[in-house]
Design a protein around this motif. Structure first.
Motif, PDB file in Angstrom:
ATOM      1  N   PHE A  26     -47.410 -64.503 -19.155  1.00  0.00           N
ATOM      2  CA  PHE A  26     -46.322 -64.790 -17.863  1.00  0.00           C
ATOM      3  C   PHE A  26     -45.866 -66.135 -18.174  1.00  0.00           C
ATOM      4  N   PRO A  27     -44.552 -66.587 -17.920  1.00  0.00           N
ATOM      5  CA  PRO A  27     -43.510 -65.529 -17.845  1.00  0.00           C
ATOM      6  C   PRO A  27     -42.959 -65.078 -19.140  1.00  0.00           C
ATOM      7  N   LYS A  28     -42.530 -63.879 -19.361  1.00  0.00           N
ATOM      8  CA  LYS A  28     -42.008 -63.276 -20.336  1.00  0.00           C
ATOM      9  C   LYS A  28     -40.492 -63.486 -20.558  1.00  0.00           C
ATOM     10  N   ASN A  29     -40.001 -63.449 -19.436  1.00  0.00           N
ATOM     11  CA  ASN A  29     -38.541 -63.626 -19.228  1.00  0.00           C
ATOM     12  C   ASN A  29     -38.036 -64.618 -18.229  1.00  0.00           C
ATOM     13  N   ASN A  30     -36.705 -64.852 -17.955  1.00  0.00           N
ATOM     14  CA  ASN A  30     -36.328 -65.707 -17.091  1.00  0.00           C
ATOM     15  C   ASN A  30     -36.777 -65.217 -15.644  1.00  0.00           C
ATOM     16  N   ILE A  31     -36.893 -66.269 -14.744  1.00  0.00           N
ATOM     17  CA  ILE A  31     -37.389 -66.062 -13.448  1.00  0.00           C
ATOM     18  C   ILE A  31     -36.273 -65.988 -12.552  1.00  0.00           C
ATOM     19  N   THR A  32     -36.199 -65.008 -11.568  1.00  0.00           N
ATOM     20  CA  THR A  32     -35.239 -64.910 -10.690  1.00  0.00           C
ATOM     21  C   THR A  32     -35.612 -65.420  -9.352  1.00  0.00           C
ATOM     22  N   MET A  33     -35.254 -66.560  -8.881  1.00  0.00           N
ATOM     23  CA  MET A  33     -35.619 -66.852  -7.451  1.00  0.00           C
ATOM     24  C   MET A  33     -34.516 -66.423  -6.346  1.00  0.00           C
ATOM     25  N   ARG A  81     -38.621 -55.448  -2.698  1.00  0.00           N
ATOM     26  CA  ARG A  81     -38.420 -54.366  -3.430  1.00  0.00           C
ATOM     27  C   ARG A  81     -38.475 -54.654  -5.055  1.00  0.00           C
ATOM     28  N   ALA A  82     -38.573 -55.870  -5.373  1.00  0.00           N
ATOM     29  CA  ALA A  82     -38.282 -56.056  -7.121  1.00  0.00           C
ATOM     30  C   ALA A  82     -39.701 -55.630  -7.517  1.00  0.00           C
ATOM     31  N   GLN A  83     -39.618 -55.744  -8.836  1.00  0.00           N
ATOM     32  CA  GLN A  83     -40.834 -55.446  -9.744  1.00  0.00           C
ATOM     33  C   GLN A  83     -41.814 -56.502  -9.514  1.00  0.00           C
ATOM     34  N   ASN A  84     -43.077 -56.197  -9.186  1.00  0.00           N
ATOM     35  CA  ASN A  84     -43.900 -57.130  -8.693  1.00  0.00           C
ATOM     36  C   ASN A  84     -44.798 -57.785  -9.805  1.00  0.00           C
ATOM     37  N   ASP A  85     -44.102 -58.138 -10.685  1.00  0.00           N
ATOM     38  CA  ASP A  85     -44.562 -59.009 -11.907  1.00  0.00           C
ATOM     39  C   ASP A  85     -44.403 -60.659 -11.951  1.00  0.00           C
ATOM     40  N   GLY A  86     -43.915 -61.085 -10.858  1.00  0.00           N
ATOM     41  CA  GLY A  86     -43.657 -62.443 -10.805  1.00  0.00           C
ATOM     42  C   GLY A  86     -42.255 -62.817 -11.460  1.00  0.00           C
ATOM     43  N   HIS A  87     -41.624 -61.949 -12.036  1.00  0.00           N
ATOM     44  CA  HIS A  87     -40.293 -62.560 -12.296  1.00  0.00           C
ATOM     45  C   HIS A  87     -39.267 -62.396 -11.299  1.00  0.00           C
ATOM     46  N   THR A  88     -39.437 -61.914 -10.372  1.00  0.00           N
ATOM     47  CA  THR A  88     -38.483 -62.021  -9.252  1.00  0.00           C
ATOM     48  C   THR A  88     -39.391 -62.732  -7.868  1.00  0.00           C
ATOM     49  N   ALA A 113     -47.364 -58.920   5.246  1.00  0.00           N
ATOM     50  CA  ALA A 113     -47.784 -57.711   4.723  1.00  0.00           C
ATOM     51  C   ALA A 113     -47.341 -57.563   3.469  1.00  0.00           C
ATOM     52  N   ASP A 114     -46.054 -57.710   3.092  1.00  0.00           N
ATOM     53  CA  ASP A 114     -45.105 -57.133   2.081  1.00  0.00           C
ATOM     54  C   ASP A 114     -45.024 -58.152   1.008  1.00  0.00           C
ATOM     55  N   PHE A 115     -45.609 -59.264   1.005  1.00  0.00           N
ATOM     56  CA  PHE A 115     -45.287 -60.284   0.143  1.00  0.00           C
ATOM     57  C   PHE A 115     -46.523 -61.004  -0.395  1.00  0.00           C
ATOM     58  N   GLU A 116     -46.719 -61.569  -1.533  1.00  0.00           N
ATOM     59  CA  GLU A 116     -47.810 -62.624  -1.750  1.00  0.00           C
ATOM     60  C   GLU A 116     -47.307 -63.939  -1.595  1.00  0.00           C
ATOM     61  N   THR A 117     -47.947 -64.884  -0.908  1.00  0.00           N
ATOM     62  CA  THR A 117     -47.612 -66.177  -0.836  1.00  0.00           C
ATOM     63  C   THR A 117     -47.845 -67.184  -1.975  1.00  0.00           C
ATOM     64  N   ILE A 118     -46.824 -67.790  -2.408  1.00  0.00           N
ATOM     65  CA  ILE A 118     -46.965 -68.908  -3.445  1.00  0.00           C
ATOM     66  C   ILE A 118     -47.268 -70.107  -2.880  1.00  0.00           C
ATOM     67  N   TRP A 251     -39.197 -74.765   7.868  1.00  0.00           N
ATOM     68  CA  TRP A 251     -39.960 -74.908   6.402  1.00  0.00           C
ATOM     69  C   TRP A 251     -39.372 -73.680   5.605  1.00  0.00           C
ATOM     70  N   ASN A 252     -39.374 -74.082   4.104  1.00  0.00           N
ATOM     71  CA  ASN A 252     -38.723 -73.282   3.253  1.00  0.00           C
ATOM     72  C   ASN A 252     -40.043 -72.900   2.318  1.00  0.00           C
ATOM     73  N   ALA A 253     -40.356 -71.762   1.832  1.00  0.00           N
ATOM     74  CA  ALA A 253     -41.542 -71.343   1.114  1.00  0.00           C
ATOM     75  C   ALA A 253     -41.333 -70.199  -0.045  1.00  0.00           C
ATOM     76  N   LEU A 254     -41.825 -70.082  -0.864  1.00  0.00           N
ATOM     77  CA  LEU A 254     -41.890 -69.283  -1.908  1.00  0.00           C
ATOM     78  C   LEU A 254     -42.809 -68.096  -1.657  1.00  0.00           C
ATOM     79  N   PHE A 255     -42.366 -66.731  -1.972  1.00  0.00           N
ATOM     80  CA  PHE A 255     -42.877 -65.474  -1.962  1.00  0.00           C
ATOM     81  C   PHE A 255     -42.611 -64.756  -2.807  1.00  0.00           C
ATOM     82  N   ALA A 256     -43.563 -63.805  -3.521  1.00  0.00           N
ATOM     83  CA  ALA A 256     -43.512 -62.871  -4.383  1.00  0.00           C
ATOM     84  C   ALA A 256     -43.745 -61.589  -3.862  1.00  0.00           C
ATOM     85  N   PRO A 257     -43.129 -60.460  -4.577  1.00  0.00           N
ATOM     86  CA  PRO A 257     -43.385 -59.342  -3.952  1.00  0.00           C
ATOM     87  C   PRO A 257     -44.988 -58.741  -3.850  1.00  0.00           C
ATOM     88  N   LYS A 258     -45.309 -57.998  -3.023  1.00  0.00           N
ATOM     89  CA  LYS A 258     -46.710 -57.539  -2.764  1.00  0.00           C
ATOM     90  C   LYS A 258     -47.222 -57.051  -4.113  1.00  0.00           C
TER      91      LYS A 258
END
Ligand code: ASP
Length: 324
Positions: A26-33, A81-88, A113-118, A251-258
Motif C-alpha cells: 500500500f499504496p498501489k495507486n493514487n489515493i483519492t482524498m 461506500r468506497a472500496q475499503n483498501d485505503g485508496h479512498t 461506526a462507519d469509518f476508521e479514524t486516521i 476541526w478537520n480530520a481524516l477518515f477511511a471507510p470502515k
C-alpha cells in the motif's frame, strides 16, 4: 473448544499472510482524498496542505476530489461506500463527523461506526465575519443591527450540518434572531459572496479568512475561542467583544471507510503525522490561524475519542432543531 477443520486453518493462515502484505504494497495507486466541500474553503485548504506532504511519504499522489452537497454529507457518503483498501479517504470535520447526524435523522452513515479514524489534521477556531460595508463597527453594534434586521439579514453557510451552519445556529440562538439563510457548497464560495457584499455575515473556520481580514475585504468581529488567534491578533475574542456565550472551535480530520485494514490505516496515520511535523506544513497551517494537534492529539485513537466526545456535545444542542 470446537476443532477447526483443515480448510478453516488454511483460510486463517492465508488471511494472516495477506493482511500485512496488503499493507506492505500500500499504496498501489493514487489515493483519492474526498473533500466534501467546494475548492478554496477550509476543508479543501487543510486537505491540500497535508495531502501534498502525505503523498511524499506514501510515494503516490494524493488527489483531491471535491464532492459537494448537503453540508458535506454527500462526499462523506461517497467515501463511506468506497472500496475499503485505503485508496479512498475523506477529510471530514466537526460537521460531517459529529453534528450532521443530529440534523439528518436518516443520514446514511454513523460517524462513529462507519469509518476508521486516521487522525486529526487541524483545529480550526471559528470567527464571526461580515461584509466590509455592514453598518456595524464591532460585535456590539452588529448585535443591535442583526436584531433590528432579523429575517432581513442574510447569513451564508455551507449547508445544513456544516460548521458554518451549526456555529451560526449557536450565534443566532444567543441573539434570538432568525436571519434568511443562504446555503453554498462550501465556505470558499460563501466567502466570495461575502467579499462581494451579496450576503451579510457568516461564521467560519479561520483557515480561509486570514488574508481577507487583514486585507480589509471582510470584517472580523470576534473569534470564538478563549484566547485571541496569533494569526489575527487584532480580532477580539467573543468574551472581549461582549458575547462570551459564543464559543466555537471546529476541526478537520481524516477518515477511511470502515474495514480498511489496520496496517493500512496506520500507514496513512504515519504519513499524516509526518506532514504535521514538517516545518513548511506547520508554517502554512499556523499562518492560516489553525492549531496543529500535538503528538497525543494525533492518530486513530485520539480521533476516535474526539468524534465520541463531539457527538456527545452536539446531540443535546441540536436535538429538536428545526431547519428554516
Ligand atoms: N468551513 C465550511 C463549513 O462551514 C466547509 C468548507 O468549505 O470547508 O463547514
Amino acid at each position: 473448544m470446537k476443532k477447526l477443520t483443515f480448510s478453516a486453518i488454511a483460510a486463517l493462515a492465508v488471511a494472516a499472510v495477506i493482511a500485512p502484505a496488503a499493507a506492505q504494497d500500500f499504496p498501489k495507486n493514487n489515493i483519492t482524498m474526498v473533500v466534501p466541500f467546494a475548492a478554496g474553503g477550509p476543508t479543501d485548504i487543510v486537505g491540500r496542505i497535508v495531502g501534498e506532504h502525505m503523498s511524499k511519504t506514501l510515494g503516490k499522489p494524493v488527489i483531491i476530489e471535491n464532492v459537494v452537497g448537503a453540508g458535506g454529507t454527500t462526499g462523506s457518503i461517497r467515501a463511506m461506500r468506497a472500496q475499503n483498501d485505503g485508496h479512498t479517504i475523506v477529510m471530514g470535520h466537526m460537521g460531517t463527523h459529529a453534528a450532521a447526524p443530529f440534523l439528518y435523522p436518516n443520514l446514511a452513515y454513523k460517524p462513529d461506526a462507519d469509518f476508521e479514524t486516521i487522525g486529526l489534521a487541524a483545529g480550526t477556531p471559528v470567527l464571526i465575519v461580515t461584509r466590509k460595508d455592514i453598518p456595524a463597527k464591532d460585535l456590539k453594534e452588529f448585535v443591535v443591527w442583526a436584531k433590528e434586521k432579523n429575517d432581513k439579514a442574510n447569513m451564508a453557510h455551507a449547508g445544513v450540518g456544516s460548521v458554518s451552519f451549526t456555529t451560526c445556529l449557536l450565534l443566532n440562538s444567543i441573539l434570538g434572531t432568525k436571519p434568511t439563510q443562504i446555503p453554498f457548497n462550501g465556505t470558499g464560495p460563501a466567502l466570495n459572496a461575502l467579499v462581494g457584499s451579496q450576503v451579510d455575515y457568516m461564521c467560519d473556520q479561520v483557515v480561509n479568512l486570514v488574508p481577507h481580514v487583514t486585507g480589509g475585504t471582510i470584517k472580523a468581529l470576534a473569534v470564538g475561542t478563549p484566547e485571541r488567534n496569533p494569526a489575527l491578533p487584532d480580532v477580539p475574542t467573543s468574551k472581549e467583544a461582549g458575547l462570551p456565550a459564543f464559543q466555537a472551535v471546529a476541526w478537520n480530520a481524516l477518515f477511511a471507510p470502515k474495514g480498511t485494514p489496520k496496517a493500512v490505516v496506520d500507514k496513512l496515520a504515519d504519513a499524516l503525522d509526518k506532514a504535521l511535523d514538517d516545518p513548511a506544513v506547520r508554517k502554512r497551517l499556523l499562518d492560516l490561524g489553525s492549531d496543529i494537534p500535538d503528538k497525543k492529539g494525533r492518530g486513530p485513537a485520539a480521533l476516535t475519542a474526539l468524534v465520541k466526545s463531539e457527538m456527545e456535545r452536539w446531540a443535546p444542542v441540536l436535538k429538536g432543531t428545526t431547519i428554516n
